[in-house]
Design a protein around this motif. Structure first.
Motif, PDB file in Angstrom:
ATOM      1  N   PHE A 122      -1.564  -2.869  -4.319  1.00  0.00           N
ATOM      2  CA  PHE A 122      -2.928  -2.091  -4.341  1.00  0.00           C
ATOM      3  C   PHE A 122      -2.756   0.061  -4.531  1.00  0.00           C
ATOM      4  O   PHE A 122      -2.149   0.150  -4.196  1.00  0.00           O
ATOM      5  CB  PHE A 122      -3.527  -1.876  -3.204  1.00  0.00           C
ATOM      6  N   ASP A 123      -3.859   0.310  -5.437  1.00  0.00           N
ATOM      7  CA  ASP A 123      -3.701   1.892  -5.602  1.00  0.00           C
ATOM      8  C   ASP A 123      -2.030   2.332  -6.161  1.00  0.00           C
ATOM      9  O   ASP A 123      -2.346   2.974  -5.909  1.00  0.00           O
ATOM     10  CB  ASP A 123      -3.775   2.633  -3.803  1.00  0.00           C
ATOM     11  N   VAL A 124      -1.653   1.449  -7.053  1.00  0.00           N
ATOM     12  CA  VAL A 124      -0.539   1.739  -7.836  1.00  0.00           C
ATOM     13  C   VAL A 124      -1.353   2.923  -8.944  1.00  0.00           C
ATOM     14  O   VAL A 124      -0.798   4.444  -9.014  1.00  0.00           O
ATOM     15  CB  VAL A 124      -0.025   0.725  -8.549  1.00  0.00           C
ATOM     16  N   HIS A 125      -3.193   2.786  -9.624  1.00  0.00           N
ATOM     17  CA  HIS A 125      -3.339   3.834 -10.369  1.00  0.00           C
ATOM     18  C   HIS A 125      -4.301   4.296  -9.101  1.00  0.00           C
ATOM     19  O   HIS A 125      -5.254   3.902  -8.503  1.00  0.00           O
ATOM     20  CB  HIS A 125      -4.106   3.146 -11.164  1.00  0.00           C
ATOM     21  N   GLY A 126      -4.402   5.959  -9.163  1.00  0.00           N
ATOM     22  CA  GLY A 126      -4.547   6.872  -8.410  1.00  0.00           C
ATOM     23  C   GLY A 126      -4.377   6.294  -6.865  1.00  0.00           C
ATOM     24  O   GLY A 126      -3.720   6.421  -6.511  1.00  0.00           O
ATOM     25  N   ASN A 127      -5.582   6.876  -6.126  1.00  0.00           N
ATOM     26  CA  ASN A 127      -5.609   7.451  -4.981  1.00  0.00           C
ATOM     27  C   ASN A 127      -4.699   8.674  -4.767  1.00  0.00           C
ATOM     28  O   ASN A 127      -4.669  10.115  -4.746  1.00  0.00           O
ATOM     29  CB  ASN A 127      -5.543   6.577  -3.954  1.00  0.00           C
ATOM     30  N   VAL A 128      -3.352   8.361  -4.280  1.00  0.00           N
ATOM     31  CA  VAL A 128      -2.727   9.034  -4.382  1.00  0.00           C
ATOM     32  C   VAL A 128      -1.130   9.802  -5.503  1.00  0.00           C
ATOM     33  O   VAL A 128      -0.980   7.688  -5.376  1.00  0.00           O
ATOM     34  CB  VAL A 128      -1.510   9.896  -2.706  1.00  0.00           C
ATOM     35  N   TRP A 129      -0.801  10.177  -5.426  1.00  0.00           N
ATOM     36  CA  TRP A 129       0.607  10.204  -6.828  1.00  0.00           C
ATOM     37  C   TRP A 129       1.770   9.757  -5.911  1.00  0.00           C
ATOM     38  O   TRP A 129       1.992   9.898  -4.160  1.00  0.00           O
ATOM     39  CB  TRP A 129       0.944  11.663  -6.832  1.00  0.00           C
ATOM     40  N   HIS A 189       0.758  -0.964   0.202  1.00  0.00           N
ATOM     41  CA  HIS A 189       0.028  -0.166   0.446  1.00  0.00           C
ATOM     42  C   HIS A 189       0.920   1.349  -0.493  1.00  0.00           C
ATOM     43  O   HIS A 189       2.150   1.079   0.486  1.00  0.00           O
ATOM     44  CB  HIS A 189      -0.758   0.026   1.253  1.00  0.00           C
ATOM     45  N   GLU A 190       0.276   3.144  -0.157  1.00  0.00           N
ATOM     46  CA  GLU A 190       0.924   3.772  -0.326  1.00  0.00           C
ATOM     47  C   GLU A 190       1.215   3.891   1.574  1.00  0.00           C
ATOM     48  O   GLU A 190       0.478   3.139   2.181  1.00  0.00           O
ATOM     49  CB  GLU A 190       0.055   4.620  -0.424  1.00  0.00           C
ATOM     50  N   VAL A 191       2.043   4.445   1.562  1.00  0.00           N
ATOM     51  CA  VAL A 191       2.655   4.889   3.470  1.00  0.00           C
ATOM     52  C   VAL A 191       2.022   5.615   3.950  1.00  0.00           C
ATOM     53  O   VAL A 191       0.260   6.198   3.275  1.00  0.00           O
ATOM     54  CB  VAL A 191       3.730   5.874   3.328  1.00  0.00           C
ATOM     55  N   PHE A 202       3.431   8.573  -1.134  1.00  0.00           N
ATOM     56  CA  PHE A 202       4.490   7.326  -1.500  1.00  0.00           C
ATOM     57  C   PHE A 202       4.188   6.367  -0.971  1.00  0.00           C
ATOM     58  O   PHE A 202       3.422   6.383  -0.154  1.00  0.00           O
ATOM     59  CB  PHE A 202       6.024   8.080  -0.851  1.00  0.00           C
ATOM     60  N   ARG A 203       5.217   5.137  -1.481  1.00  0.00           N
ATOM     61  CA  ARG A 203       5.137   4.156  -1.461  1.00  0.00           C
ATOM     62  C   ARG A 203       6.628   3.860  -0.956  1.00  0.00           C
ATOM     63  O   ARG A 203       7.523   3.735  -1.975  1.00  0.00           O
ATOM     64  CB  ARG A 203       4.879   3.292  -2.596  1.00  0.00           C
ATOM     65  N   LEU A 204       6.967   2.301  -0.594  1.00  0.00           N
ATOM     66  CA  LEU A 204       8.266   2.035   0.511  1.00  0.00           C
ATOM     67  C   LEU A 204       8.159   1.245  -0.562  1.00  0.00           C
ATOM     68  O   LEU A 204       7.700  -0.016  -1.025  1.00  0.00           O
ATOM     69  CB  LEU A 204       7.834   1.669   1.428  1.00  0.00           C
ATOM     70  N   GLY A 214       1.811   8.081 -11.065  1.00  0.00           N
ATOM     71  CA  GLY A 214       0.005   6.283 -10.724  1.00  0.00           C
ATOM     72  C   GLY A 214      -1.103   7.873 -10.356  1.00  0.00           C
ATOM     73  O   GLY A 214      -2.108   7.005 -10.772  1.00  0.00           O
ATOM     74  N   GLY A 215      -0.947   8.577 -10.944  1.00  0.00           N
ATOM     75  CA  GLY A 215      -1.964   9.838 -10.745  1.00  0.00           C
ATOM     76  C   GLY A 215      -2.856   9.563  -9.201  1.00  0.00           C
ATOM     77  O   GLY A 215      -2.256   8.968  -8.350  1.00  0.00           O
ATOM     78  N   SER A 216      -3.333  10.318  -9.500  1.00  0.00           N
ATOM     79  CA  SER A 216      -4.596  10.407  -8.034  1.00  0.00           C
ATOM     80  C   SER A 216      -5.645  10.696  -7.464  1.00  0.00           C
ATOM     81  O   SER A 216      -6.481  10.662  -9.111  1.00  0.00           O
ATOM     82  CB  SER A 216      -4.131  11.874  -7.028  1.00  0.00           C
TER      83      SER A 216
END
Ligand code: CA
Length: 300
Positions: free
Chosen positions: A213-220, A76-78, A283-285, A253-255
């Motif tokens: 998850f959420d590589v496309h969208g949610n947050v950049w 997931h995103e952080v 960001f994603r770790l 990835g967009g948002s």
């Protein structure tokens, strides 16, 4: 470390699940014909967006890239809750707090910058500890990685742009991992058609073929690289590190604020540092894969 659904996963000390991404090859960027089609549409828009047009042009030439080493990548995103652990441990103040200018949030339905809009503030939409952290700059995200690396003894870092796209595509070659139709993206991503009102808790849509998850969208998602729109013409084949310098860092990835066309696997956004913080960017770790040598040495 555990095996699940054909994947190897682990949790770091923040109980953040990470997926093992295998080495491999892929075609990075977009086909000339796809970019030409999208450029034609973008230029014919009622109000053409020069930034969008420049970003589409940066997706070519499509080129072969080899990821030579396995690495871990956050499922997931952080989240805000995970970022809070860092802030509280180090009494860290984000760039938006330090310079007093703040980040972005919604005021009367418009994205506005305001000193009160910082990572843990009310940004005009609901957020819990399970929502992705936003209003963090590239430097803030990097400081989080450095803190975690020091704490755990294994290197955590922002993924390279090539690692990010490789993992996002997960073997697919279509504009989104879900296929070539933006209407299908609705089941897979929080973007302007599905999340016009704000970010969403991580992991609520379906995962990509590699369990992310959420590589496309949610947050950049901030990547490590400097941004260079012309980089693909000279990019090395193995583990491209991005441009050597520049005023912009890449996010991918967009948002929730973007149309589907801004959330594709290949779409590249350069955002000026240190100004780059927004209510749609986090960001994603990534984490260095240890092949067990350390454990072996410890037993000797
Ligand atoms: Ca994302």
């Amino acid at each position: 470390m555990r095996l699940g659904a054909g994947r190897v996963e682990m949790e770091n000390s923040l109980a953040m699940p990470l997926v093992l991404i295998p080495p491999g090859e892929f075609d990075m960027g977009s086909a000339d014909a796809d970019v030409a089609f999208n450029l034609k549409r973008a230029k014919a828009a009622k109000e053409p967006d020069p930034d969008h047009i420049n970003r589409l042009s940066a997706e070519v030439p499509r080129h072969r890239v080899r990821i030579t080493q396995p690495f871990w990548l956050g499922r997931h995103e952080v989240t805000r809750g995970q970022f809070r652990r860092f802030v509280e441990d180090r009494a860290y103040r984000t760039e938006a707090e330090r310079d007093g200018k703040g980040g972005f949030g919604l005021l009367d339905g418009q994205h506005k910058q305001d000193p009160r809009f910082v990572w843990n503030a009310d940004l005009g939409f609901e957020q819990t500890d399970e929502h992705p952290v936003v209003n963090v700059s590239w430097s803030d995200a990097s400081a989080f990685c450095a803190w975690l690396s020091e704490k755990e003894g294994d290197k955590s870092y922002l993924p390279s742009e090539a690692q990010w796209e490789y993992a996002c595509r997960a073997g697919t070659t279509t504009p989104w991992y879900s296929g070539g139709l933006w209407s299908e993206l609705k089941s897979h991503a929080w973007f302007v058609d599905t999340a016009r009102t704000g970010t969403r808790p991580v992991g609520q849509k379906s995962a990509n073929p590699w369990g992310l998850f959420d590589v496309h969208g949610n947050v950049w998602e901030w990547c490590a690289d400097w941004y260079d729109a012309a980089y693909y013409a000279t990019s090395p084949r193995d583990d491209p590190p991005g441009a050597s310098a520049g005023p912009y860092r890449v996010s991918r990835g967009g948002s929730w604020t973007n149309a589907a066309g801004g959330c594709t696997s290949a779409y590249r956004c350069g955002w000026q540092v240190p100004l780059g913080r927004a209510d749609c960017r986090g960001f994603r770790l990534a984490r260095q894969f240890d092949d067990g040598a350390k454990e072996s040495r410890a037993k000797e």
